[in-house]
Design an enzyme around this catalytic site. Structure first.
Site, PDB file in Angstrom:
ATOM      1  N   GLU A 131      -5.519   8.681   7.685  1.00 29.30           N
ATOM      2  CA  GLU A 131      -6.362   8.340   6.396  1.00 29.30           C
ATOM      3  C   GLU A 131      -7.905   9.429   5.571  1.00 29.30           C
ATOM      4  OE1 GLU A 131      -5.968   4.683   4.663  1.00 29.30           O
ATOM      5  OE2 GLU A 131      -4.293   4.405   6.839  1.00 29.30           O
ATOM      6  N   LYS A 165      -9.749   2.552  -1.055  1.00 27.07           N
ATOM      7  CA  LYS A 165      -9.636   1.606  -0.296  1.00 27.07           C
ATOM      8  C   LYS A 165     -10.638   2.106   0.500  1.00 27.07           C
ATOM      9  CE  LYS A 165      -6.916   1.468   4.271  1.00 27.07           C
ATOM     10  NZ  LYS A 165      -5.851   1.386   4.851  1.00 27.07           N
ATOM     11  N   ASN A 212      -7.122   6.401  -1.596  1.00 28.31           N
ATOM     12  CA  ASN A 212      -5.916   5.775  -1.248  1.00 28.31           C
ATOM     13  C   ASN A 212      -6.094   4.216  -2.236  1.00 28.31           C
ATOM     14  OD1 ASN A 212      -4.007   3.382  -0.288  1.00 28.31           O
ATOM     15  ND2 ASN A 212      -4.654   4.067   1.798  1.00 28.31           N
ATOM     16  N   ASN A 257      -0.030  -0.628   5.607  1.00 27.77           N
ATOM     17  CA  ASN A 257       1.835   0.070   6.433  1.00 27.77           C
ATOM     18  C   ASN A 257       0.579  -0.092   7.292  1.00 27.77           C
ATOM     19  OD1 ASN A 257       3.762   1.806   4.579  1.00 27.77           O
ATOM     20  ND2 ASN A 257       1.699   1.337   3.631  1.00 27.77           N
ATOM     21  N   GLU A 285       1.272  -1.023  -0.074  1.00 25.32           N
ATOM     22  CA  GLU A 285      -0.070  -0.140   0.057  1.00 25.32           C
ATOM     23  C   GLU A 285       0.575   1.255   0.264  1.00 25.32           C
ATOM     24  OE1 GLU A 285      -1.657   0.693   3.923  1.00 25.32           O
ATOM     25  OE2 GLU A 285      -3.428   1.601   2.817  1.00 25.32           O
ATOM     26  N   CYS A 327      -4.697  -2.914   3.070  1.00 29.06           N
ATOM     27  CA  CYS A 327      -4.746  -2.487   4.847  1.00 29.06           C
ATOM     28  C   CYS A 327      -5.743  -2.627   5.124  1.00 29.06           C
ATOM     29  CB  CYS A 327      -3.736  -1.099   4.858  1.00 29.06           C
ATOM     30  SG  CYS A 327      -2.425  -1.282   6.232  1.00 29.06           S
TER      31      CYS A 327
HETATM   32  N1  CDV Z   1      -2.682   1.477   7.342  1.00 25.57           N
HETATM   33  C1  CDV Z   1      -3.387   0.906   7.003  1.00 25.57           C
HETATM   34  O1  CDV Z   1      -4.589   0.961   6.919  1.00 25.57           O
HETATM   35  N2  CDV Z   1      -3.609   0.004   9.143  1.00 25.57           N
HETATM   36  C2  CDV Z   1      -4.533  -0.191   9.841  1.00 25.57           C
HETATM   37  C3  CDV Z   1      -4.260   0.343  11.435  1.00 25.57           C
HETATM   38  C4  CDV Z   1      -3.838   1.462  11.096  1.00 25.57           C
HETATM   39  C5  CDV Z   1      -4.166  -0.292  12.301  1.00 25.57           C
HETATM   40  C6  CDV Z   1      -4.380  -1.292   9.722  1.00 25.57           C
HETATM   41  O2  CDV Z   1      -5.368  -1.996  10.080  1.00 25.57           O
HETATM   42  O3  CDV Z   1      -2.570  -2.312   9.801  1.00 25.57           O
END
Ligand code: CDV
Length: 321
Positions: A147, A128, A111, A198, A50, A173
């Site tokens: 975000e 996203k 995103n 991330n 990501e 993510c």
């Molecule tokens: N980039 C993300 O979406 N990170 C989230 C964190 C904030 C928990 C994740 O689900 O890994």
């Protein structure tokens, strides 16, 4: 299914840190090196993380939105800096998944991830849906997770694409923690899920034990791979970006729920698996035969309610007239 279609050579290219001072050119060079390595190992497709082209910038509060747009967002894909990655993919005949920050001509920000086929054509774009974090400035927190400030909620749904002889879907993510994500994909007969992440090792919202970050990451991939008969390929951006640590744990998970490949460290690293695309069928024809066993008439609340509310009355729960 012939062996050529049955087995899918899949690579995940984990990235170590990308610091604020790192140029896009230097990042693309790293991606290119990993694409070459994956191709030399026979990969049909490589999954990158990501927001792969920049540091994980939602950890910073910026007043000046124009600066954020200019510094971290892509207005073109491919653009002049990313074109060499597409050129090499075409030359090697390898597809890829890539996450990046997208700025549309109308000034909207998402995103985003893309699936690119072996001819270097963008087959699908995903924006996203489950954006974590907050939109306000939290000056007392050790870092931000903005975000909800920098991106809009994705507007394209969960797309499943015919690509490289199979059906591939994408998410990003935080999406990987939500069972709805994978069920939407499996109901569209996806076989492989590509996802980048991330994940900061510290939770700024509560004192979550650090070890749980890795545990819940793998738990989410494994449980959802099994319950949906999917291969899941997850690529981390990890290590300490300008001192802010993010977990590694890039993995390829089989429809059995078993991890078949996992990264060792927190640097750039390619992991690889020869995926049997028929493996998921056994589950989808038996324990998770959706057509035979799913009971959507009992799942109404999943689409009707967002947050938890009071229990339903027996009359509301009953399907009998
Ligand atoms: N980039 C993300 O979406 N990170 C989230 C964190 C904030 C928990 C994740 O689900 O890994």
């Amino acid at each position: 299914m012939s062996d050529a279609n049955r087995f899918f050579n899949l690579a995940v290219a984990q990235m170590g840190p990308v610091h604020l001072r790192d140029s896009r050119e230097s990042v693309v060079k790293r991606l290119i090196e990993m694409l070459r390595e994956a191709a030399s190992r026979g990969a049909k497709m490589v999954v990158f993380p990501e927001l792969a082209l920049t540091t994980f910038f939602p950890r910073y509060w910026y007043e000046d939105e124009a600066e954020v747009n200019a510094r971290f967002f892509e207005t073109q894909m491919p653009g002049p800096v990313t074109q060499p990655l597409f050129d090499l993919a075409r030359e090697l005949g390898v597809g890829f998944y890539l996450g990046y920050a997208e700025l549309t001509p109308e000034g909207r920000r998402f995103n985003t991830s893309i699936l690119v086929n072996e001819r270097a054509e963008i087959v699908a774009k995903y924006r996203k849906i489950h954006l974590p974090g907050h939109s306000d400035h939290k000056p007392d927190a050790p870092f931000q997770h903005l975000e909800k400030k920098y991106f809009e909620v994705g507007n394209g749904g969960y797309v499943v694409s015919d690509m490289l002889g199979t059906r591939i879907s994408q998410c990003l993510c935080n999406d990987r923690r939500w069972p709805e994500t994978y069920r939407m994909m499996s109901l569209q007969s996806a076989r492989i899920v590509a996802l980048g992440y991330n994940t900061p090792s510290h939770n700024i919202h509560w004192d979550e034990p650090v070890h749980l970050r890795m545990f819940h990451h793998l738990l989410s991939l494994q449980a959802n791979a099994y319950q949906n008969g999917l291969w899941v390929a997850a690529a981390a951006k990890c290590g300490k970006e300008d001192g802010f640590h993010m977990i590694g744990g890039s993995a390829i998970v089989a429809p059995t729920g078993e991890i078949v490949a996992q990264s060792r460290g927190e640097e750039d690293e390619v992991i690889f698996a020869r995926c049997d695309l028929e493996m998921g069928e056994k589950f989808l024809q038996n324990v998770f035969n959706f057509a035979k066993h799913r009971r959507p008439e009992h799942y109404r609340l999943i689409t009707e309610r967002v947050g938890a509310g009071l229990p339903l009355s027996p009359e509301a729960l009953s399907t009998e007239i």
